[in-house]
Design an enzyme around this catalytic site. Structure first.
Site, mmCIF file in Angstrom:
data_model
loop_
_atom_site.group_PDB
_atom_site.id
_atom_site.type_symbol
_atom_site.label_atom_id
_atom_site.label_comp_id
_atom_site.label_asym_id
_atom_site.label_seq_id
_atom_site.Cartn_x
_atom_site.Cartn_y
_atom_site.Cartn_z
ATOM 1 N N SER A 290 9.714 72.346 37.768
ATOM 2 C CA SER A 290 8.944 72.527 38.993
ATOM 3 C C SER A 290 8.579 71.169 39.604
ATOM 4 O O SER A 290 9.457 70.370 39.928
ATOM 5 C CB SER A 290 7.709 73.386 38.702
ATOM 6 O OG SER A 290 7.101 73.846 39.885
ATOM 7 N N ASP B 206 12.324 83.063 43.281
ATOM 8 C CA ASP B 206 11.550 81.823 43.246
ATOM 9 C C ASP B 206 11.617 81.156 44.613
ATOM 10 O O ASP B 206 12.709 80.967 45.157
ATOM 11 C CB ASP B 206 12.131 80.900 42.162
ATOM 12 C CG ASP B 206 11.401 79.575 42.019
ATOM 13 O OD1 ASP B 206 10.358 79.383 42.675
ATOM 14 O OD2 ASP B 206 11.874 78.734 41.238
ATOM 15 N N HIS C 299 10.021 82.000 38.998
ATOM 16 C CA HIS C 299 9.589 80.626 38.773
ATOM 17 C C HIS C 299 8.813 80.505 37.455
ATOM 18 O O HIS C 299 7.901 81.279 37.187
ATOM 19 C CB HIS C 299 8.703 80.151 39.924
ATOM 20 C CG HIS C 299 8.390 78.698 39.855
ATOM 21 N ND1 HIS C 299 9.288 77.725 40.238
ATOM 22 C CD2 HIS C 299 7.284 78.033 39.418
ATOM 23 C CE1 HIS C 299 8.754 76.542 40.051
ATOM 24 N NE2 HIS C 299 7.537 76.686 39.561
#
Length: 357
Positions: free
Chosen positions: A143, A297, A327
């Site tokens: 991320s 995501d 995600h």
């Protein structure tokens, strides 16, 4: 978090950070791995060293946790578990970095922290101290950490003081650009669990500045000034995404915003924050790359477009797209938050590391 922020009890991100605190565990060694909290170049890191006698020089990974540059910690249970397994199963030294967080420490401070640690670790004397093979070192992150890993890999190319070359970069559902926040993945996954678009916009804006005008401009996707319009060629999803991800979405081109925000806070146009806007000439010098993207995501298209650009630049890329994942899915491999998809993604990731690092 929103209620606490509105009432003035605490900042939104401080309230969100309570999740991190609940997940923290001590740096406890086990029968396979020695775990210590220390500092590299005055930046806190959690260091994982295999206990077994080395059969030669070891692999190494410098890891950057996720959390939108505002949350997260190397000592969170999920990160600690994964770092231990990588260290033990791959006989690798793992350096998991606790960089300073926004909004107290905005861009470029988180980037500078992770870059400082990486540059320190890549020194010949440090690699030798930990028995690391200089030809088998990677950077990795998930991320926001994937964003930092991509930015670090690019910046190392321009640093004449760094002699050691990375073997690989690993980008797990990374955030790679803050120019176009209305990609098909933003539209398709507007309110999906873990990371809705509104939270991602909040993370981006908090990374750069406290001015709510930036958050509002990002939310309406009108934050890039016309004079920076040339950068949109690097994030043009109409040509960088495959048809199955473009679907019925129509590319309308950029909608420009006022110049003031970018003039006062140009960070979101900086490749150290948006690695996807780097030139082709820079990309072609990058090491082999592993990118994980998840269908459900908001950040899906960032990773897909980067994989396409890297391939076009001649970089060896393994792009694993998980059509049934969301995600952060790879973190869900421990009770009570344990999912089959998490184990599958982690197993694929470990296989790639074993073969390519």
């Amino acid at each position: 978090s929103e209620a606490a922020d509105l009432l003035g009890v605490m900042h939104f991100m401080e309230a969100m950070r309570l999740i991190t605190v609940l997940e923290l565990i001590a740096p406890t060694p086990d029968e396979n791995v020695t775990v210590t909290d220390t500092e590299f170049n005055n930046i806190p890191v959690r260091l994982y060293l295999p206990r077994r006698a080395p059969g030669g020089l070891r692999r190494a990974m410098v890891y950057f946790h996720g959390g939108g540059w505002c949350l997260g910690d190397a000592g969170m249970k999920s990160y600690d578990h994964i770092s231990r397994r990588i260290s033990n199963e791959l006989d690798a030294v793992v350096v998991s970095v606790n960089y300073r967080l926004a909004p107290q420490h905005r861009f470029p401070i988180p980037f500078e922290d992770v870059y400082s640690v990486t540059k320190f670790f890549l020194q010949s004397k440090v690699l030798s101290q930990y028995g690391v093979d200089p030809a088998r070192v990677c950077v990795a992150g998930d991320s926001a950490g994937g964003n930092l890993a991509a930015a670090v890999a690019q910046q190392l190319l321009e640093d004449p003081e760094v002699k050691t070359k990375l073997k690989a970069q690993i980008l797990l559902y990374p955030a790679l650009q803050a120019l176009d926040l209305n990609l098909p993945s933003h539209r398709d996954n507007y309110n999906k669990p873990i990371l809705p678009r509104s939270l991602m916009v909040r993370f981006w804006s908090e990374y750069f500045m406290s001015d709510p005008a930036l958050r509002e401009a990002m939310a309406s996707n009108r934050h890039v000034p016309a004079e920076s319009g040339h950068l949109f060629q690097f994030v043009n999803w109409s040509r960088l995404l495959p048809a199955e991800m473009r679907k019925a979405h129509v590319y309308g081109g950029p909608a420009f915003g006022a110049a003031r925000l970018a003039r006062e806070h140009p960070g979101f146009l900086d490749p150290r924050a948006s690695p996807l806007v780097a030139s082709d000439a820079r990309l072609r010098r990058l090491p082999r790359t592993y990118i994980l993207t998840c269908e459900h995501d908001v950040l899906r298209d960032d990773g897909v477009m980067y994989a396409e650009r890297l391939r076009a630049a001649g970089v060896p890329v393994t792009h694993h797209h998980a059509k049934d994942a969301f995600h952060g899915a790879m973190m869900f491999i421990e009770w009570p938050l344990e999912l089959a998809v998490g184990h599958r993604l982690f197993s694929t990731y470990m296989d790639w590391l074993s073969e390519n690092l």
